[in-house]
Design a protein around this motif. Structure first.
Motif: not given
Ligand code: SF4
Length: 234
Positions: A174, A223, A226
């Protein structure tokens, strides 16, 4: 930290107008998605400490098996573990991997506890001066920053944020930390921007572990499904 990674993280932090608020938004989002994680999964402080030492380089399932054997043998107290021969301890924790090394590390911690605090965890954690206490735990051979902070946070209920591979992965993806950021730098993101509240740190770390296990995998992170998808800027 590599220069490119550092620059990217700094750029992202500049884009994030208010890092403390952003970190709390991540926290609230995770808490809403997953609910309280009720960590650490242990009944006593010695069980927490043992788990924190045994979990190095292995899965939690393997640690659970070792802890179960220690409980069955009725040795999961500072006094009984300290009295146990290192070889016998190694045999009981065999499932956790690197069992000879981990038995020695556990014994090192117990020697420290008995030499400096008469084997009394109350005395250890009652010690004022968190920085000094952390430094003394870190001086035990085989105890690194993640283990020391896990012991302080989850056994001692002291406000030290625990950083692990999941934390590094999520927050570098992030852009809030550089990809090559070290332990202290990642920890500083939380220590410097959040209220130093043991309960907040407890829950936040547990939620990150859940996130890392269920969504933010090393390869092919999920993602799309998520809870933190809305924060992702690529
Ligand atoms: S899985 Fe979730 S925490 Fe990991 S990069 Fe993707 S959005 Fe971000």
């Amino acid at each position: 930290m590599r220069k490119g990674a550092a620059t990217a993280a700094e750029e992202r932090k500049k884009q994030v107008k208010n890092v403390p608020d952003t970190l709390m938004e991540y926290y609230e989002t995770l808490l809403t998605a997953f609910g309280p994680q009720r960590w650490w999964p242990a009944r006593t402080r010695m069980e927490v400490i043992t788990g924190a030492i045994l979990t190095q380089n292995t899965s939690w399932t393997n640690v659970e098996k070792a802890v179960k054997r220690l409980k069955k043998a009725r040795v999961l107290t500072p006094q009984r573990l300290f009295a146990l021969e290192t070889e016998a301890l190694a045999d009981l924790i065999r499932s956790s991997g690197y069992f000879n090394v981990k038995a020695k590390r556990l014994k090192n911690f117990l020697s420290f506890l008995f030499q400096e605090f008469d084997g009394d965890l109350n005395r250890l954690f009652a010690k004022p001066g968190l920085a000094e206490l952390r430094a003394r735990i870190l001086s035990v051979n085989g105890i690194g920053p993640e283990t020391a902070d896990s012991i302080l946070l989850y056994a001692g209920r002291r406000a030290e944020f625990v950083v692990d591979a999941y934390t590094k992965r999520v927050f570098s993806r992030h852009g809030l930390t550089g990809k090559a950021a070290g332990y202290d730098e990642v920890k500083g993101l939380f220590m410097d921007n959040l209220v130093r509240d043991e309960r907040l740190f407890n829950e936040y770390h547990a939620l990150i572990v859940r996130l890392g296990k269920d969504f933010c995998r090393p390869r092919k992170p999920l993602c799309e499904e998520c809870p933190l998808k809305c924060f992702l800027t690529q």
